[in-house]
Write an enzyme that holds these catalytic residues in place. Structure first.
Site, PDB file in Angstrom:
ATOM      1  N   ARG A   7      -1.177   5.793  -2.466  1.00 30.56           N
ATOM      2  CA  ARG A   7      -2.440   6.324  -1.945  1.00 30.56           C
ATOM      3  C   ARG A   7      -3.434   6.489  -3.090  1.00 30.56           C
ATOM      4  O   ARG A   7      -3.119   7.061  -4.126  1.00 30.56           O
ATOM      5  CB  ARG A   7      -2.202   7.671  -1.266  1.00 30.56           C
ATOM      6  CG  ARG A   7      -3.432   8.181  -0.503  1.00 30.56           C
ATOM      7  CD  ARG A   7      -3.038   9.334   0.401  1.00 30.56           C
ATOM      8  NE  ARG A   7      -4.122   9.760   1.249  1.00 30.56           N
ATOM      9  CZ  ARG A   7      -3.971  10.573   2.292  1.00 30.56           C
ATOM     10  NH1 ARG A   7      -2.781  11.014   2.594  1.00 30.56           N
ATOM     11  NH2 ARG A   7      -5.000  10.934   3.021  1.00 30.56           N
ATOM     12  N   ARG A  52      -5.199   8.144   5.419  1.00 29.59           N
ATOM     13  CA  ARG A  52      -3.777   7.896   5.641  1.00 29.59           C
ATOM     14  C   ARG A  52      -3.557   6.638   6.478  1.00 29.59           C
ATOM     15  O   ARG A  52      -2.625   5.879   6.238  1.00 29.59           O
ATOM     16  CB  ARG A  52      -3.133   9.118   6.298  1.00 29.59           C
ATOM     17  CG  ARG A  52      -1.618   9.057   6.320  1.00 29.59           C
ATOM     18  CD  ARG A  52      -0.997  10.401   6.602  1.00 29.59           C
ATOM     19  NE  ARG A  52      -1.456  10.951   7.865  1.00 29.59           N
ATOM     20  CZ  ARG A  52      -1.097  12.152   8.318  1.00 29.59           C
ATOM     21  NH1 ARG A  52      -0.316  12.925   7.589  1.00 29.59           N
ATOM     22  NH2 ARG A  52      -1.524  12.598   9.479  1.00 29.59           N
ATOM     23  N   ASN A  99       0.843  -0.510   3.942  1.00 30.48           N
ATOM     24  CA  ASN A  99       2.298  -0.489   3.804  1.00 30.48           C
ATOM     25  C   ASN A  99       3.015  -1.225   4.924  1.00 30.48           C
ATOM     26  O   ASN A  99       4.112  -1.748   4.723  1.00 30.48           O
ATOM     27  CB  ASN A  99       2.795   0.955   3.690  1.00 30.48           C
ATOM     28  CG  ASN A  99       2.673   1.483   2.282  1.00 30.48           C
ATOM     29  OD1 ASN A  99       3.313   0.977   1.367  1.00 30.48           O
ATOM     30  ND2 ASN A  99       1.824   2.471   2.082  1.00 30.48           N
ATOM     31  N   GLN A 154       9.622  -7.039   4.272  1.00 29.63           N
ATOM     32  CA  GLN A 154      10.950  -6.620   3.827  1.00 29.63           C
ATOM     33  C   GLN A 154      11.892  -6.413   5.016  1.00 29.63           C
ATOM     34  O   GLN A 154      13.068  -6.771   4.949  1.00 29.63           O
ATOM     35  CB  GLN A 154      10.832  -5.358   2.979  1.00 29.63           C
ATOM     36  CG  GLN A 154      10.021  -5.611   1.710  1.00 29.63           C
ATOM     37  CD  GLN A 154      10.091  -4.470   0.721  1.00 29.63           C
ATOM     38  OE1 GLN A 154      10.598  -3.395   0.997  1.00 29.63           O
ATOM     39  NE2 GLN A 154       9.550  -4.713  -0.467  1.00 29.63           N
ATOM     40  N   VAL A 171      12.093   4.152  -1.058  1.00 28.56           N
ATOM     41  CA  VAL A 171      11.585   5.070  -2.080  1.00 28.56           C
ATOM     42  C   VAL A 171      10.052   5.091  -2.068  1.00 28.56           C
ATOM     43  O   VAL A 171       9.434   6.125  -2.268  1.00 28.56           O
ATOM     44  CB  VAL A 171      12.101   4.662  -3.478  1.00 28.56           C
ATOM     45  CG1 VAL A 171      11.514   5.545  -4.576  1.00 28.56           C
ATOM     46  CG2 VAL A 171      13.631   4.720  -3.515  1.00 28.56           C
ATOM     47  N   GLY A 172       9.444   3.911  -1.817  1.00 29.29           N
ATOM     48  CA  GLY A 172       7.990   3.799  -1.850  1.00 29.29           C
ATOM     49  C   GLY A 172       7.326   4.645  -0.775  1.00 29.29           C
ATOM     50  O   GLY A 172       7.721   4.624   0.388  1.00 29.29           O
ATOM     51  N   ASN A 173       6.301   5.408  -1.156  1.00 28.44           N
ATOM     52  CA  ASN A 173       5.631   6.331  -0.234  1.00 28.44           C
ATOM     53  C   ASN A 173       4.547   5.658   0.611  1.00 28.44           C
ATOM     54  O   ASN A 173       3.949   4.688   0.158  1.00 28.44           O
ATOM     55  CB  ASN A 173       5.016   7.477  -1.041  1.00 28.44           C
ATOM     56  CG  ASN A 173       6.096   8.417  -1.545  1.00 28.44           C
ATOM     57  OD1 ASN A 173       7.035   8.720  -0.837  1.00 28.44           O
ATOM     58  ND2 ASN A 173       5.945   8.863  -2.778  1.00 28.44           N
ATOM     59  N   ASP A 220      13.312  15.476  -4.373  1.00 26.68           N
ATOM     60  CA  ASP A 220      12.881  16.835  -4.057  1.00 26.68           C
ATOM     61  C   ASP A 220      14.061  17.805  -4.127  1.00 26.68           C
ATOM     62  O   ASP A 220      13.937  18.922  -4.627  1.00 26.68           O
ATOM     63  CB  ASP A 220      12.255  16.869  -2.658  1.00 26.68           C
ATOM     64  CG  ASP A 220      11.165  15.824  -2.500  1.00 26.68           C
ATOM     65  OD1 ASP A 220      10.180  15.888  -3.241  1.00 26.68           O
ATOM     66  OD2 ASP A 220      11.324  14.932  -1.643  1.00 26.68           O
ATOM     67  N   HIS A 275       8.741  13.559   2.917  1.00 27.57           N
ATOM     68  CA  HIS A 275       8.597  13.534   1.456  1.00 27.57           C
ATOM     69  C   HIS A 275       7.099  13.586   1.166  1.00 27.57           C
ATOM     70  O   HIS A 275       6.464  12.590   0.853  1.00 27.57           O
ATOM     71  CB  HIS A 275       9.227  12.280   0.865  1.00 27.57           C
ATOM     72  CG  HIS A 275       9.006  12.147  -0.622  1.00 27.57           C
ATOM     73  ND1 HIS A 275       9.451  13.096  -1.519  1.00 27.57           N
ATOM     74  CD2 HIS A 275       8.365  11.212  -1.359  1.00 27.57           C
ATOM     75  CE1 HIS A 275       9.107  12.727  -2.740  1.00 27.57           C
ATOM     76  NE2 HIS A 275       8.434  11.595  -2.667  1.00 27.57           N
TER      77      HIS A 275
END
Length: 269
Positions: free
Chosen positions: A29, A35, A42, A49, A66-68, A96, A124
């Site tokens: 971001r 958002r 994404n 993928q 893992v990618g946000n 976290d 997350h």
């Protein structure tokens, strides 16, 4: 022991017959980005993928996103890999959890491995709920509960929670980029436990597709406490949830429902 490294940008080679996938890359971001724009970017990444996993990977492949925004990216990825069970797609909240354990250990002046069963609930993101209510600490005098040893509800319900929620932003502010080594360590921890299981009486936090446990809406990727055996995880059931905790779970589940709705709007276009 590493036998071979294959650097490639070709999905057919990268995903061929794989048993585990660490999906690290995502569109971060940027300042001023909405958002929905982040999710749209994404979706393009995780569509490729997901389709590659569906076509080339083993059907029991274990996927860690893992990618946000990791939770919703995992949901999107599973959408494009319909032949792989949805429970095989997870999002990383272990970073976290590790941060929360470290903060509690520092407060208690013990080694990090003495603190167990801290929970990260939800997304997350800054709405996550780091929960020490069920955590334990091993002291010279024996096994104790973390809340009773810290004996400071004000700190646990405010300072502790906010510190963990905002830790990612603090790291970015300090080093001008997101965490690297600690995230890599957490990804390894997540996959190791998924592979080899949790110890008796212990659980870990993983973002998994909700089955409705604890009143969480179904079909969002939500971080729960899980126990793992024979490479299969189960959500830890029947933990008592206080009114305070329930209010925190509601906030983070609402955010994930909003993300899912925005992602669905983009998917329909």
């Amino acid at each position: 022991m590493t036998h071979e490294v294959l650097p490639t940008a070709e999905p057919a080679k990268a995903f061929n017959n794989i048993a585990a996938a660490f999906l690290v890359g995502a569109m971060p971001r940027k300042e001023g980005m909405e958002r929905k724009d982040l999710l749209a970017a994404n979706i393009e990444i995780f569509k490729v993928q997901g389709e590659a996993l569906d076509k080339y990977a083993r059907k029991d492949v274990k996927v860690l996103v893992v990618g946000n925004p990791a939770n919703t990216n995992a949901l999107i990825c599973s959408h494009y890999a319909p032949s792989i069970p949805k429970e095989n797609f997870t999002a990383m909240t272990r970073l976290d959890q590790n941060r929360a354990q470290a903060a509690l250990a520092a407060r208690l002046n013990v080694q990090v491995d003495k603190v167990k069963n801290v929970i990260i609930w939800g997304n997350h993101s800054s709405t996550q709920y780091p929960d020490a209510a069920h955590a334990t600490v091993t002291l010279l005098s024996g096994l104790k509960t973390v809340p009773s040893e810290i004996n400071d509800d004000e700190w646990l319900n405010n300072t502790f929670i906010e510190t963990i929620q905002k830790r990612g932003a603090a790291v970015i502010a300090a080093r001008k980029m997101s965490s690297a080594m600690s995230a890599a360590k957490a990804a390894g921890d997540h996959m190791r436990d998924w592979w080899f299981g949790t110890k008796p009486g212990e659980w870990v936090s993983m973002g998994v597709v909700s089955d409705g446990s604890y009143g969480i809406p179904k079909d969002i990727v939500f971080s729960f406490p899980v126990i793992i055996k024979n490479k299969q995880y189960e959500i830890m059931q029947n933990l008592p949830i206080s009114k305070f905790a329930k209010s925190k779970l509601d906030i983070t589940s609402k955010e994930l429902e909003e993300e899912r709705a925005e992602a669905n709007n983009v998917l329909k276009k």
